[in-house]
Design a protein around this motif. Structure first.
Motif, PDB file in Angstrom:
ATOM      1  N   MET A 120       0.797  -1.219   0.000  1.00  0.00           N
ATOM      2  CA  MET A 120       0.000   0.000   0.000  1.00  0.00           C
ATOM      3  C   MET A 120       0.835   1.276   0.000  1.00  0.00           C
ATOM      4  O   MET A 120       0.317   2.343  -0.224  1.00  0.00           O
ATOM      5  CB  MET A 120      -0.913   0.015   1.234  1.00  0.00           C
ATOM      6  CG  MET A 120      -1.898  -1.145   1.262  1.00  0.00           C
ATOM      7  SD  MET A 120      -2.984  -1.169  -0.170  1.00  0.00           S
ATOM      8  CE  MET A 120      -3.970   0.264   0.144  1.00  0.00           C
ATOM      9  N   VAL A 121       2.128   1.179   0.273  1.00  0.00           N
ATOM     10  CA  VAL A 121       2.965   2.368   0.385  1.00  0.00           C
ATOM     11  C   VAL A 121       3.326   2.880  -1.001  1.00  0.00           C
ATOM     12  O   VAL A 121       3.848   2.146  -1.825  1.00  0.00           O
ATOM     13  CB  VAL A 121       4.242   2.061   1.194  1.00  0.00           C
ATOM     14  CG1 VAL A 121       5.176   3.248   1.191  1.00  0.00           C
ATOM     15  CG2 VAL A 121       3.867   1.680   2.616  1.00  0.00           C
ATOM     16  N   LYS A 122       3.014   4.126  -1.264  1.00  0.00           N
ATOM     17  CA  LYS A 122       3.427   4.739  -2.524  1.00  0.00           C
ATOM     18  C   LYS A 122       4.855   5.223  -2.365  1.00  0.00           C
ATOM     19  O   LYS A 122       5.225   5.732  -1.320  1.00  0.00           O
ATOM     20  CB  LYS A 122       2.512   5.904  -2.878  1.00  0.00           C
ATOM     21  CG  LYS A 122       1.097   5.462  -3.135  1.00  0.00           C
ATOM     22  CD  LYS A 122       0.425   6.428  -4.036  1.00  0.00           C
ATOM     23  CE  LYS A 122      -1.004   5.999  -4.240  1.00  0.00           C
ATOM     24  NZ  LYS A 122      -1.264   5.445  -5.490  1.00  0.00           N
ATOM     25  N   THR A 123       5.648   5.089  -3.414  1.00  0.00           N
ATOM     26  CA  THR A 123       7.040   5.491  -3.318  1.00  0.00           C
ATOM     27  C   THR A 123       7.232   6.881  -3.885  1.00  0.00           C
ATOM     28  O   THR A 123       6.527   7.304  -4.793  1.00  0.00           O
ATOM     29  CB  THR A 123       7.939   4.501  -4.077  1.00  0.00           C
ATOM     30  OG1 THR A 123       7.477   4.411  -5.420  1.00  0.00           O
ATOM     31  CG2 THR A 123       7.908   3.125  -3.436  1.00  0.00           C
ATOM     32  N   ALA A 124       8.187   7.582  -3.343  1.00  0.00           N
ATOM     33  CA  ALA A 124       8.529   8.917  -3.828  1.00  0.00           C
ATOM     34  C   ALA A 124       9.362   8.799  -5.091  1.00  0.00           C
ATOM     35  O   ALA A 124       9.883   7.731  -5.400  1.00  0.00           O
ATOM     36  CB  ALA A 124       9.311   9.663  -2.750  1.00  0.00           C
ATOM     37  N   ALA A 125       9.506   9.890  -5.800  1.00  0.00           N
ATOM     38  CA  ALA A 125      10.316   9.891  -7.017  1.00  0.00           C
ATOM     39  C   ALA A 125      11.698   9.352  -6.713  1.00  0.00           C
ATOM     40  O   ALA A 125      12.348   9.788  -5.781  1.00  0.00           O
ATOM     41  CB  ALA A 125      10.420  11.294  -7.584  1.00  0.00           C
ATOM     42  N   GLN A 159      11.427   4.195  -9.566  1.00  0.00           N
ATOM     43  CA  GLN A 159      10.084   4.659  -9.885  1.00  0.00           C
ATOM     44  C   GLN A 159      10.043   6.172  -9.917  1.00  0.00           C
ATOM     45  O   GLN A 159      10.524   6.834  -8.993  1.00  0.00           O
ATOM     46  CB  GLN A 159       9.078   4.135  -8.857  1.00  0.00           C
ATOM     47  CG  GLN A 159       7.646   4.385  -9.254  1.00  0.00           C
ATOM     48  CD  GLN A 159       6.682   3.594  -8.395  1.00  0.00           C
ATOM     49  OE1 GLN A 159       6.981   3.259  -7.257  1.00  0.00           O
ATOM     50  NE2 GLN A 159       5.523   3.298  -8.933  1.00  0.00           N
ATOM     51  N   GLY A 160       9.499   6.701 -11.012  1.00  0.00           N
ATOM     52  CA  GLY A 160       9.366   8.146 -11.161  1.00  0.00           C
ATOM     53  C   GLY A 160       8.173   8.687 -10.396  1.00  0.00           C
ATOM     54  O   GLY A 160       7.314   7.924  -9.935  1.00  0.00           O
ATOM     55  N   ALA A 161       8.102   9.988 -10.265  1.00  0.00           N
ATOM     56  CA  ALA A 161       7.007  10.647  -9.549  1.00  0.00           C
ATOM     57  C   ALA A 161       5.654  10.338 -10.186  1.00  0.00           C
ATOM     58  O   ALA A 161       4.631  10.307  -9.505  1.00  0.00           O
ATOM     59  CB  ALA A 161       7.239  12.155  -9.513  1.00  0.00           C
TER      60      ALA A 161
END
Length: 169
Positions: free
Chosen positions: A25-30, A152-154
């Motif tokens: 569930m954690v979204k990653t930063a740019a 992973q990009g923004a």
């Protein structure tokens, strides 16, 4: 099993918190690594080596020092929002390899890819095989070692870097 309403609420709150903070569930930063980056990198190596095998070429052996170079470049592109073999300062793939201390190579090449496809690795390999320059790198008979890095990009896209080198045996 909770025995009181307060214990039940505590249990449900704890369960929800654990789920909300899980890697799924954690979204990653740019520039951050997606939760499954290691499996995507392993999948890329397997697919690239499968293609090489179909062309009767030796498999590429993954090296951690080359992985660091590839990961750093993918992460830099994600963090600074560019997509190029050359950094905004003009640093080339060869410059990055040399700066990182890779000195045993006689030949080097790099493939880049960026995708939001639901099957990202298959999409990247397919696009590399359709591009004459990328295909040439992937199928270069002399290459024997590789490094892979994904960030992973923004915008949620995955940025792939694969470096290839020849080390004489």
């Amino acid at each position: 099993m909770p025995r009181t309403p307060a214990q039940g609420i505590g249990f449900l709150l704890g369960f929800w918190l654990a789920f909300a903070l899980s890697p799924l569930m954690v979204k990653t930063a740019a520039g951050a690594e997606p939760a499954n980056v290691a499996s995507l990198e392993a999948e890329l190596l397997a697919q690239v080596n499968q293609v090489r095998s179909e062309h009767h070429l030796i498999p590429l052996v993954r090296r951690s020092d080359l992985d660091r170079v590839a990961r750093a470049h993918s992460s830099d592109m994600a963090q600074r929002n560019y997509f190029s073999h050359h950094t905004p300062e003009g640093e080339s793939p060869l410059d990055r390899l040399q700066r990182s201390g890779v000195s045993d190579m006689r030949l080097a090449a790099e493939n880049l890819g960026k995708t939001t496809h639901s099957n990202p690795t298959a999409q990247i390999v397919k696009s590399w095989l359709e591009s004459p320059d990328h295909r040439s790198n992937l199928l270069a008979p002399a290459m024997n070692f590789t490094g892979i890095g994904i960030a992973q990009g923004a915008d949620g896209s995955l940025i792939y870097t694969q470096v290839y080198i020849l080390v004489p045996r």
